[in-house]
Scaffold this motif. Structure first.
Motif, PDB file in Angstrom:
ATOM      1  N   SER A  33      42.001  56.363  28.326  1.00  0.00           N
ATOM      2  CA  SER A  33      40.587  56.081  28.518  1.00  0.00           C
ATOM      3  C   SER A  33      40.073  56.555  29.868  1.00  0.00           C
ATOM      4  N   ILE A  34      38.980  57.286  29.820  1.00  0.00           N
ATOM      5  CA  ILE A  34      38.231  57.621  31.029  1.00  0.00           C
ATOM      6  C   ILE A  34      36.839  57.040  30.829  1.00  0.00           C
ATOM      7  N   PHE A  35      36.397  56.254  31.782  1.00  0.00           N
ATOM      8  CA  PHE A  35      35.078  55.651  31.708  1.00  0.00           C
ATOM      9  C   PHE A  35      34.172  56.358  32.704  1.00  0.00           C
ATOM     10  N   LEU A  36      33.064  56.848  32.242  1.00  0.00           N
ATOM     11  CA  LEU A  36      32.076  57.518  33.052  1.00  0.00           C
ATOM     12  C   LEU A  36      30.883  56.583  33.192  1.00  0.00           C
ATOM     13  N   GLN A  37      30.459  56.325  34.433  1.00  0.00           N
ATOM     14  CA  GLN A  37      29.361  55.391  34.663  1.00  0.00           C
ATOM     15  C   GLN A  37      28.256  56.072  35.451  1.00  0.00           C
TER      16      GLN A  37
ATOM     17  N   ALA B 138      46.063  48.828  38.143  1.00  0.00           N
ATOM     18  CA  ALA B 138      46.293  49.353  39.492  1.00  0.00           C
ATOM     19  C   ALA B 138      46.552  50.851  39.453  1.00  0.00           C
ATOM     20  N   ASN B 139      46.008  51.544  40.417  1.00  0.00           N
ATOM     21  CA  ASN B 139      46.133  52.993  40.598  1.00  0.00           C
ATOM     22  C   ASN B 139      45.514  53.815  39.469  1.00  0.00           C
ATOM     23  N   TYR B 140      44.679  53.209  38.651  1.00  0.00           N
ATOM     24  CA  TYR B 140      43.909  53.945  37.650  1.00  0.00           C
ATOM     25  C   TYR B 140      42.437  53.569  37.771  1.00  0.00           C
ATOM     26  N   GLY B 141      42.021  53.274  38.985  1.00  0.00           N
ATOM     27  CA  GLY B 141      40.651  52.851  39.228  1.00  0.00           C
ATOM     28  C   GLY B 141      39.717  54.016  39.491  1.00  0.00           C
ATOM     29  N   LEU B 142      38.618  53.699  40.176  1.00  0.00           N
ATOM     30  CA  LEU B 142      37.602  54.708  40.457  1.00  0.00           C
ATOM     31  C   LEU B 142      38.197  55.848  41.268  1.00  0.00           C
ATOM     32  N   GLU B 143      37.965  57.056  40.788  1.00  0.00           N
ATOM     33  CA  GLU B 143      38.607  58.237  41.380  1.00  0.00           C
ATOM     34  C   GLU B 143      37.590  59.238  41.908  1.00  0.00           C
TER      35      GLU B 143
ATOM     36  N   GLU C 123      39.656  52.934  44.866  1.00  0.00           N
ATOM     37  CA  GLU C 123      40.450  52.808  43.645  1.00  0.00           C
ATOM     38  C   GLU C 123      41.128  51.446  43.545  1.00  0.00           C
ATOM     39  N   ALA C 124      41.447  50.847  44.676  1.00  0.00           N
ATOM     40  CA  ALA C 124      42.151  49.566  44.643  1.00  0.00           C
ATOM     41  C   ALA C 124      41.261  48.427  44.159  1.00  0.00           C
ATOM     42  N   ASP C 125      39.975  48.442  44.563  1.00  0.00           N
ATOM     43  CA  ASP C 125      39.082  47.349  44.161  1.00  0.00           C
ATOM     44  C   ASP C 125      38.022  47.772  43.137  1.00  0.00           C
ATOM     45  N   ASN C 126      37.975  49.059  42.814  1.00  0.00           N
ATOM     46  CA  ASN C 126      37.006  49.598  41.849  1.00  0.00           C
ATOM     47  C   ASN C 126      35.565  49.268  42.221  1.00  0.00           C
ATOM     48  N   ASN C 127      35.291  49.305  43.506  1.00  0.00           N
ATOM     49  CA  ASN C 127      33.939  49.039  43.996  1.00  0.00           C
ATOM     50  C   ASN C 127      33.360  50.268  44.674  1.00  0.00           C
ATOM     51  N   ILE C 128      32.041  50.352  44.643  1.00  0.00           N
ATOM     52  CA  ILE C 128      31.297  51.368  45.377  1.00  0.00           C
ATOM     53  C   ILE C 128      30.488  50.624  46.439  1.00  0.00           C
TER      54      ILE C 128
ATOM     55  N   PRO D  60      29.099  45.116  47.195  1.00  0.00           N
ATOM     56  CA  PRO D  60      29.249  46.401  46.496  1.00  0.00           C
ATOM     57  C   PRO D  60      28.192  46.549  45.410  1.00  0.00           C
ATOM     58  N   TRP D  61      28.065  47.779  44.918  1.00  0.00           N
ATOM     59  CA  TRP D  61      27.209  48.021  43.759  1.00  0.00           C
ATOM     60  C   TRP D  61      27.797  47.278  42.569  1.00  0.00           C
ATOM     61  N   ALA D  62      26.935  46.902  41.638  1.00  0.00           N
ATOM     62  CA  ALA D  62      27.415  46.258  40.403  1.00  0.00           C
ATOM     63  C   ALA D  62      28.277  47.264  39.645  1.00  0.00           C
ATOM     64  N   LYS D  63      29.359  46.783  39.079  1.00  0.00           N
ATOM     65  CA  LYS D  63      30.227  47.711  38.356  1.00  0.00           C
ATOM     66  C   LYS D  63      30.229  47.416  36.865  1.00  0.00           C
ATOM     67  N   ALA D  64      30.514  48.462  36.112  1.00  0.00           N
ATOM     68  CA  ALA D  64      30.579  48.352  34.660  1.00  0.00           C
ATOM     69  C   ALA D  64      31.757  47.456  34.274  1.00  0.00           C
ATOM     70  N   PRO D  65      31.639  46.708  33.173  1.00  0.00           N
ATOM     71  CA  PRO D  65      32.733  45.832  32.734  1.00  0.00           C
ATOM     72  C   PRO D  65      34.065  46.571  32.558  1.00  0.00           C
ATOM     73  N   GLU D  66      34.000  47.833  32.138  1.00  0.00           N
ATOM     74  CA  GLU D  66      35.239  48.609  31.947  1.00  0.00           C
ATOM     75  C   GLU D  66      36.010  48.769  33.257  1.00  0.00           C
ATOM     76  N   PHE D  67      35.295  48.847  34.369  1.00  0.00           N
ATOM     77  CA  PHE D  67      35.961  49.056  35.655  1.00  0.00           C
ATOM     78  C   PHE D  67      36.641  47.788  36.164  1.00  0.00           C
ATOM     79  N   ILE D  68      36.216  46.635  35.690  1.00  0.00           N
ATOM     80  CA  ILE D  68      36.836  45.371  36.105  1.00  0.00           C
ATOM     81  C   ILE D  68      38.261  45.279  35.578  1.00  0.00           C
ATOM     82  N   ARG D  69      38.495  45.814  34.400  1.00  0.00           N
ATOM     83  CA  ARG D  69      39.793  45.676  33.725  1.00  0.00           C
ATOM     84  C   ARG D  69      40.760  46.839  33.971  1.00  0.00           C
ATOM     85  N   LEU D  70      40.434  47.769  34.844  1.00  0.00           N
ATOM     86  CA  LEU D  70      41.317  48.915  35.054  1.00  0.00           C
ATOM     87  C   LEU D  70      42.599  48.495  35.768  1.00  0.00           C
TER      88      LEU D  70
END
Length: 190
Positions: free
Chosen positions: A184-188, A158-163, A128-133, A146-156
């Motif tokens: 906003s919830i982004f599903l990738q 703090a503490n609202y990242g990948l969950e 969640e801190a870096d929004n990376n997989i 890391p895996w490439a991430k969606a543009p929406e995940f770059i702008r999240l």
């Protein structure tokens, strides 16, 4: 229109009578439905001495009663492997054995979601801190990138990242989404 019967009087128009009967019918239907429901109690909490305390935030089955588990408060990036013996009839946990923490020797990224890709022998963990997989082998060695991430995940924020993180072995798809920040919830899908 007035109806008299068994000491009760119901007065009013035909529409109000239909409305009253409809309300009574709905209430009766709800009561019958609720009475047919099985009440499930809270499972009792158990402590297993071989399981270290932690803020466990994700779990995935690896097969053969082994599970990968992430804690968002681990000292380092990585995951635990637990052997969990579950009674197949009652669902009760018989025992848990900690097979150890598989460290990547990298700083903690607030690990939240985890999934396992059996065909590749890979464990995926989102932070969640870096929004990376990142992909790991079953010993905890992490891929360099890391895996490439969606543009929406770059702008999240703090503490609202990948969950969360999940996968489907039949389709080959991996899914993730962020924590809800209120709008906003982004599903990738990968």
């Amino acid at each position: 229109m007035t109806y008299k019967g068994k000491g009760h009087t119901l007065a009013g128009s035909v529409p109000s009578l239909k409305r009253a009967l409809g309300v009574v019918g709905c209430a009766l239907g709800v009561a019958l439905t609720l009475s047919a429901q099985t009440v499930v109690g809270e499972p009792r909490q158990r402590h297993f001495s071989k399981v270290p305390p932690g803020n466990y935030s994700g779990i995935v089955a690896m097969g053969n009663d082994r599970y990968c588990v992430v804690s968002d408060k681990s000292a380092e990036d990585g995951f635990f492997v637990f052997h969990i013996d579950i009674d197949t009839l009652s669902g009760e946990i018989r025992s848990i054995r900690n097979e150890g923490f598989r460290s990547s020797h990298c700083p903690n990224r607030d690990m939240e979601g985890i999934t396992f890709l059996p065909s590749k022998g890979q464990v995926l963990v989102c932070g969640e801190a870096d929004n990376n997989i990142y992909a790991y082998d079953t010993l905890g060695h992490r891929a360099e990138r890391p895996w490439a991430k969606a543009p929406e995940f770059i702008r999240l924020p703090a503490n609202y990242g990948l969950e969360s993180l999940t996968s489907n072995e039949q389709t080959g798809w991996v899914w993730t989404c962020n924590e809800n920040k209120g709008d906003s919830i982004f599903l990738q899908r990968y």
